[in-house]
Design an enzyme around this catalytic site. Structure first.
Site, short mmCIF file in Angstrom:
data_model
loop_
_atom_site.label_atom_id
_atom_site.label_comp_id
_atom_site.label_asym_id
_atom_site.label_seq_id
_atom_site.Cartn_x
_atom_site.Cartn_y
_atom_site.Cartn_z
N SER A 83 27.51 78.33 75.38
CA SER A 83 27.79 78.03 76.94
C SER A 83 26.97 79.20 77.66
CB SER A 83 29.06 78.19 77.51
OG SER A 83 29.16 77.12 78.33
N GLU A 90 15.47 79.35 92.28
CA GLU A 90 15.69 77.98 92.96
C GLU A 90 17.07 77.41 92.57
OE1 GLU A 90 11.50 79.18 91.80
OE2 GLU A 90 13.24 79.37 90.81
N SER A 91 18.09 78.23 92.12
CA SER A 91 19.38 78.03 91.96
C SER A 91 19.73 78.23 90.23
CB SER A 91 19.75 76.54 92.04
OG SER A 91 21.06 76.30 91.99
N HIS A 96 26.28 73.45 77.88
CA HIS A 96 27.36 73.77 77.02
C HIS A 96 27.06 72.86 75.70
CE1 HIS A 96 31.40 75.03 75.80
NE2 HIS A 96 31.20 73.91 75.10
N CYS A 111 16.77 73.81 93.96
CA CYS A 111 16.52 73.41 95.28
C CYS A 111 14.88 73.70 95.66
CB CYS A 111 17.27 74.10 96.39
SG CYS A 111 17.43 76.06 95.91
N GLN A 200 15.50 84.24 51.80
CA GLN A 200 16.36 84.82 52.73
C GLN A 200 15.68 84.27 54.31
OE1 GLN A 200 16.97 88.40 51.41
NE2 GLN A 200 14.81 89.00 51.61
N ASP A 255 12.09 97.51 53.52
CA ASP A 255 11.82 98.25 54.95
C ASP A 255 11.05 99.69 54.98
OD1 ASP A 255 15.13 98.65 54.42
OD2 ASP A 255 13.67 100.54 54.35
N GLU A 275 9.65 94.83 45.55
CA GLU A 275 10.46 94.28 46.48
C GLU A 275 10.18 92.60 46.32
OE1 GLU A 275 12.10 92.27 49.39
OE2 GLU A 275 12.45 94.26 49.33
N ASP A 306 10.36 90.30 41.50
CA ASP A 306 11.75 90.21 41.43
C ASP A 306 11.92 91.68 40.55
OD1 ASP A 306 14.33 87.85 40.06
OD2 ASP A 306 14.39 89.92 40.73
N PRO A 332 18.91 86.67 46.52
CA PRO A 332 18.18 87.25 45.58
C PRO A 332 18.72 88.38 45.08
CG PRO A 332 17.45 87.60 47.81
CD PRO A 332 18.56 86.66 47.90
N1 SAM Z 1 19.93 99.08 53.17
C1 SAM Z 1 20.20 97.87 52.84
C2 SAM Z 1 21.71 97.60 52.51
O1 SAM Z 1 22.36 98.51 52.19
O2 SAM Z 1 21.91 96.25 52.33
C3 SAM Z 1 18.94 97.45 52.03
C4 SAM Z 1 18.06 97.50 52.55
S1 SAM Z 1 16.54 96.60 51.64
C5 SAM Z 1 15.82 95.89 53.02
C6 SAM Z 1 16.96 95.46 50.73
C7 SAM Z 1 15.91 94.61 50.14
O3 SAM Z 1 16.19 94.20 48.66
C8 SAM Z 1 15.38 93.59 50.74
O4 SAM Z 1 14.17 93.78 51.44
C9 SAM Z 1 15.60 92.36 49.68
O5 SAM Z 1 14.58 91.35 49.98
C10 SAM Z 1 15.24 93.18 48.43
N2 SAM Z 1 15.61 92.26 47.23
C11 SAM Z 1 16.92 91.54 47.30
N3 SAM Z 1 16.95 90.96 45.98
C12 SAM Z 1 15.89 91.55 45.31
C13 SAM Z 1 15.42 91.61 43.84
N4 SAM Z 1 16.05 90.79 43.02
N5 SAM Z 1 14.37 92.09 43.41
C14 SAM Z 1 13.79 92.98 44.49
N6 SAM Z 1 13.98 93.06 45.72
C15 SAM Z 1 15.09 92.55 46.16
#
Ligand code: SAM
Length: 455
Positions: A83, A90-91, A96, A111, A200, A255, A275, A306, A332
């Protein structure tokens, strides 16, 4: 009057609209306000349940029609429904939603000259509504009203004080929760980054208290104002406990905060970061530059892939330190809590290597917390598995852990050269970690000891 004719009227009304407007103008002279009551049906239920995008669209719908937005307040009901109202010079525009019916009731009350049908068209698209009806009515017919003499100047002066277009009082909250507890962060409603990848949903939002923050799905990952708690404690304790770290593997950590801290140590020769989601790195480089500050360091090899398969193929006995900076055990990151993965990490460590892993909390995801401890104890041996507790205000419960395994039984994770640590802390201006915190973080409350001993 059934829906068909109303629809026909609507389209006819749409046609007539311009005509009607002319009339309206004449008629508006006769009415104080114009009220369009809209029934948006067969809308996308997810859109109707997303408070920040609904607010953004309602504000944009007003702007599109040339309105001056004064402020807006929106509320998300649990489990669903939104909501809210956008106050305009203009109002107002109000809404909802019933996501469970794909239905939104919208009021466009204006208005003055503003053509609210422009807002109607914008919202119809935004809510992906393919069935709708609308009724337009005049409000406050001057024939029925008598004007009262009243001192305009004082009320105008008051109104000017109130008009503050820059300030939005938005009541929007980001909530990270499990079935029993939650952490909610009020945020400004601004969405700086919102991309759903194969892994994600990657968002950058902003909290008035904690600054900009990275959210993956509905989990807070890191915020500008408390990220140092986590990134200093995941890196420095292991580097000082080891004493001679040269080659580091970081899994996750998109990050950039963990590699930033690791690369503060001049003795480090190589950091390999793996990453899985390049979108996280991109979003943080753009919106969290102080956290993602070390991605250009020549000692860093950044791999988007991965971490589980990387560990599987990693050369045995090649790393002094492996840091698993992964998200919670879902999506992941689920495999980052598996025995197989840690077994491969163990093999990839040099004989005196150390493993540090994001360990969840004894008060949140307890099962993941105790299971990981069992896995590390199983691989590294009872005396070589440590739990380091620390605090992150923006993680559910605030109490969080890193779980540590030392491959050489001679390595005492609690043993550091305090003077060396304090000199580094001063030189680098660390804000959380110091020699006392190093020791204190390994001192576990009795309930945590019992939790870990309970088999
Ligand atoms: N501080 C955070 C926490 O405690 O949850 C973690 C931060 S860091 C951003 C986590 C990172 O792990 C994410 O960027 C995610 O994409 C990465 N990640 C997850 N699964 C993964 C995998 N199988 N291999 C590599 N990176 C992975």
């Amino acid at each position: 009057m059934d829906a068909i004719s109303e629809k026909k009227i609507l389209s006819m009304d749409v046609e007539k609209r311009t005509f009607a407007l002319l009339n309206d103008k004449k008629r508006t002279m006769g009415a104080l306000g114009n009220h369009i009551l809209v029934e948006f049906m067969r809308c996308d239920p997810h859109v109707l349940n997303d408070v920040s995008s609904i607010e953004r669209d309602m504000v944009e719908a007003a702007r599109k029609a040339g309105a001056t937005v004064i402020n807006s307040t929106f509320h998300h009901f649990s489990p669903y429904g939104v909501s809210g109202v956008v106050v305009i010079e203009e109002s107002h525009l109000a809404i909802h939603t019933w996501p469970e019916y794909g239905y939104a009731a919208v009021d466009l009350f204006t208005c003055g000259e503003m053509d609210a049908w422009i807002s109607f068209d914008f919202l119809k698209e935004a809510f992906r509504s393919d069935s709708y009806s609308a009724i337009e009515m005049k409000r406050g017919s001057k024939n029925l009203l008598k004007r009262i003499d009243f001192d305009i100047s004082s009320s105008r002066q008051k109104a000017d004080e109130w008009v503050n277009p820059g300030m939005y009082t938005r009541n929007v909250w980001f909530t990270d929760k499990d079935e029993f507890q939650a952490l909610s962060l009020r945020y400004t409603g601004e969405v700086y980054h919102d991309v759903t990848t194969a892994y994600q949903r990657v968002r950058i939002l902003e909290s008035p208290k904690y600054g900009k923050f990275l959210a993956l799905d509905d989990m807070v990952m890191t915020t500008e104002n408390d990220e140092f708690h986590y990134h200093e404690m995941i890196s420095h304790p292991a580097i000082f406990a080891h004493g001679n770290v040269k080659n580091v593997l970081v899994i996750g950590g998109g990050d950039g905060g963990t590699v930033r801290e690791v690369l503060r140590h001049s003795g480090i020769e190589k950091v390999t970061m793996v990453e899985i989601d390049g979108e996280v790195i991109k979003a943080c480089k753009q919106h969290l530059p102080d956290i993602a500050a070390a991605f250009d360091d020549p000692r860093l090899e950044l791999i988007v892939g991965d971490g589980i398969s990387f560990a599987e193929q990693a050369t045995h006995s090649s790393y002094d330190l492996i840091i698993v900076d992964g998200s919670d055990p879902v999506g992941p990151a689920e495999g980052l809590f598996s025995v197989g993965f840690y077994n491969n990490c163990y093999k990839a460590l040099k004989p005196d290597g150390i493993l540090v892993a994001q360990g969840e909390s004894p008060k949140f995801n307890e099962a993941a917390f105790t299971d990981l401890h069992d896995t590390i104890e199983g691989l590294f041996g009872k005396g070589n598995a440590y739990v380091s507790l620390f605090y992150v205000p923006t993680y559910p419960t605030g109490m969080w852990s890193f779980q540590v395994g030392t491959k050489a039984s001679a390595t005492d994770f609690g043993h550091i050269d305090a003077a060396e640590v304090e000199a580094f802390v001063q030189a680098k201006g660390l804000k959380y970690y110091n020699s006392s915190i190093h020791t204190a973080s390994l001192a576990l409350p009795n309930f945590v000891r019992q939790l870990l001993q309970r088999k």
